[in-house]
Design an enzyme around this catalytic site. Structure first.
Site, short mmCIF file in Angstrom:
data_model
loop_
_atom_site.label_atom_id
_atom_site.label_comp_id
_atom_site.label_asym_id
_atom_site.label_seq_id
_atom_site.Cartn_x
_atom_site.Cartn_y
_atom_site.Cartn_z
N SER A 44 0.85 -1.18 0.00
CA SER A 44 0.00 0.00 0.00
C SER A 44 0.89 1.23 0.00
O SER A 44 2.00 1.22 0.54
CB SER A 44 -0.89 0.00 1.24
OG SER A 44 -1.48 1.27 1.45
N SER A 45 0.38 2.32 -0.57
CA SER A 45 1.18 3.55 -0.61
C SER A 45 1.37 4.15 0.78
O SER A 45 2.21 5.04 0.95
CB SER A 45 0.51 4.57 -1.53
OG SER A 45 -0.82 4.84 -1.10
N CYS A 46 0.64 3.66 1.79
CA CYS A 46 0.82 4.20 3.15
C CYS A 46 2.15 3.76 3.77
O CYS A 46 2.49 4.20 4.86
CB CYS A 46 -0.33 3.78 4.05
SG CYS A 46 -0.35 2.05 4.50
N TYR A 64 -0.64 -0.68 10.16
CA TYR A 64 -0.85 -1.34 8.87
C TYR A 64 0.36 -1.15 7.97
O TYR A 64 0.81 -2.07 7.29
CB TYR A 64 -2.11 -0.76 8.21
CG TYR A 64 -2.41 -1.33 6.85
CD1 TYR A 64 -2.94 -2.61 6.71
CD2 TYR A 64 -2.20 -0.59 5.69
CE1 TYR A 64 -3.25 -3.14 5.47
CE2 TYR A 64 -2.50 -1.11 4.45
CZ TYR A 64 -3.03 -2.38 4.34
OH TYR A 64 -3.32 -2.89 3.09
N LYS A 67 2.95 -3.94 6.14
CA LYS A 67 3.22 -4.00 4.71
C LYS A 67 4.72 -3.82 4.40
O LYS A 67 5.25 -4.45 3.48
CB LYS A 67 2.39 -2.94 3.97
CG LYS A 67 0.92 -3.27 3.91
CD LYS A 67 0.69 -4.59 3.18
CE LYS A 67 -0.76 -4.97 3.07
NZ LYS A 67 -0.96 -6.25 2.35
N HIS A 105 -12.56 2.64 3.06
CA HIS A 105 -11.67 3.73 2.71
C HIS A 105 -12.49 4.92 2.22
O HIS A 105 -13.71 4.85 2.08
CB HIS A 105 -10.69 3.27 1.63
CG HIS A 105 -9.64 2.35 2.14
ND1 HIS A 105 -9.64 0.99 1.88
CD2 HIS A 105 -8.55 2.57 2.90
CE1 HIS A 105 -8.59 0.42 2.45
NE2 HIS A 105 -7.92 1.36 3.08
#
Length: 334
Positions: free
Chosen positions: A129-131, A158, A162, A201
């Site tokens: 994920s881009s987070c 989270y 990842k 989201h």
């Protein structure tokens, strides 16, 4: 023991592997095949001619259960794997249940990756994920921004899970010479998304909120934050196409960003969704609620250089998603 690893180490980092078209008759396991991304990947693989795409719903296979995961790999014997299974949610869910997001995702990733190693899977694509990138990373965010700053606190648990998955893939490359890769999508949306008020989201949450208001005739809709943060959105079908493209065209230890290369403000996306759903009332903003990261736009130059670009415009993607939502609204609210 069923869940042990007995592979011999290798000296390479996937060196010597040349990406090529995948065998359409080989067993292809999509972990998380009923979710937003996984279901899109299944559709894309089937349209590309893969004849043995397999998956197992979470009710039948809990990927947090290590022995059960290893047993499934022994039964299915997949040659290719996409790891799209994950516990996901929006700001509220991530802020409320950080232990769950950290623990569940690390267990899922560890079990699937270790089982894939034990059963000698040829190609594995891990989806992050881009987070994973720092909250204040320079925009657009390059792949080498990973681990260069502090994470956004509302989803740091989270993100850490990842990041662990990315490092696990890199470790498999270093220790066993596996030509496995990671991809980091931007904010995704599309059919089979989570539209629940508590766990969704931003985009599916807005679709449900504005649809509810349009159906009830409510005079206004209230959204979290100021509406100023900028976000990039990618349709799940584009993401699925990128996944297959990467598996056939890329090999390297670095994760690859997947997105459109453009972003919009939350206010702008809210206005577009209001139009798509037919809501004509007021939009108000609860500025006591958090905004999250101010901007999260991915640098997609690596993927563009490989020859892939997104094809579905945001407006078209929203119309498709809203159409699917309307067709499935009874089940989604059941």
């Amino acid at each position: 023991m069923a869940s042990g690893l007995t592979l011999a180490p290798a000296e390479s980092d996937g060196v010597g592997y040349t990406p090529a078209p995948l065998d359409r008759e080989a067993t292809f396991y999509v972990a998380g095949h009923r979710g937003l991304v996984g279901s899109a990947i299944v559709r894309r693989l089937e349209s590309a001619g893969f004849t043995h795409v397999v998956g197992r719903p979470s009710a039948d296979l809990d990927l947090k259960d290590r022995d059960a995961t290893f047993a499934y790999f022994a039964e299915a014997k997949p040659r290719y794997v996409v790891l799209a299974a994950a516990k996901v949610g929006g700001i509220l869910a991530n802020s409320t249940y950080p232990v769950d997001f950290l623990s569940d995702n690390i267990r899922i990733e560890t079990n699937v990756i270790d089982a894939a190693l034990a059963h000698d899977v040829d190609r594995l694509l891990f989806l992050g994920s881009s987070c994973i990138y720092p909250k204040y990373a320079p925009q657009p965010i390059r792949e080498d921004s990973l681990l260069t700053g502090h994470l956004e606190p509302t989803n740091d648990a989270y993100a850490i899970a990842k990041i662990a998955g990315i490092l696990h893939i890199q470790a498999a490359r270093r220790q066993y010479g596996k030509p496995w890769i990671s991809a980091m999508p931007t904010n995704l949306y599309g059919p089979n998304d989570n539209f629940s008020p508590q766990g969704s989201h931003v985009l599916p949450a807005l679709i449900r909120r504005y649809d509810d208001a349009a159906r009830s005739g409510a005079p206004s809709v209230t959204n979290w934050g100021t509406g100023a943060p900028r976000r990039e959105f990618l349709h799940a079908d584009d993401m699925a196409d990128a996944c297959l493209y990467l598996m056939e065209h890329y090999d390297g230890p670095a994760q690859v960003n997947v997105g459109t290369g453009t972003d919009v403000t939350i206010r702008e996306i809210a206005a577009t969704i209001a139009q798509v759903t037919g809501f004509t009332g007021r939009t108000e903003w609860d500025t006591s609620k958090p905004d999250g990261t101010p901007q999260k736009l991915l640098d997609v130059s690596t993927l563009s250089a490989l020859g892939w670009t997104a094809q579905i415009s945001l407006e078209e993607g929203l119309r498709r998603t809203y159409s699917w939502y309307q067709e499935n609204i009874a089940e989604l609210r059941g």
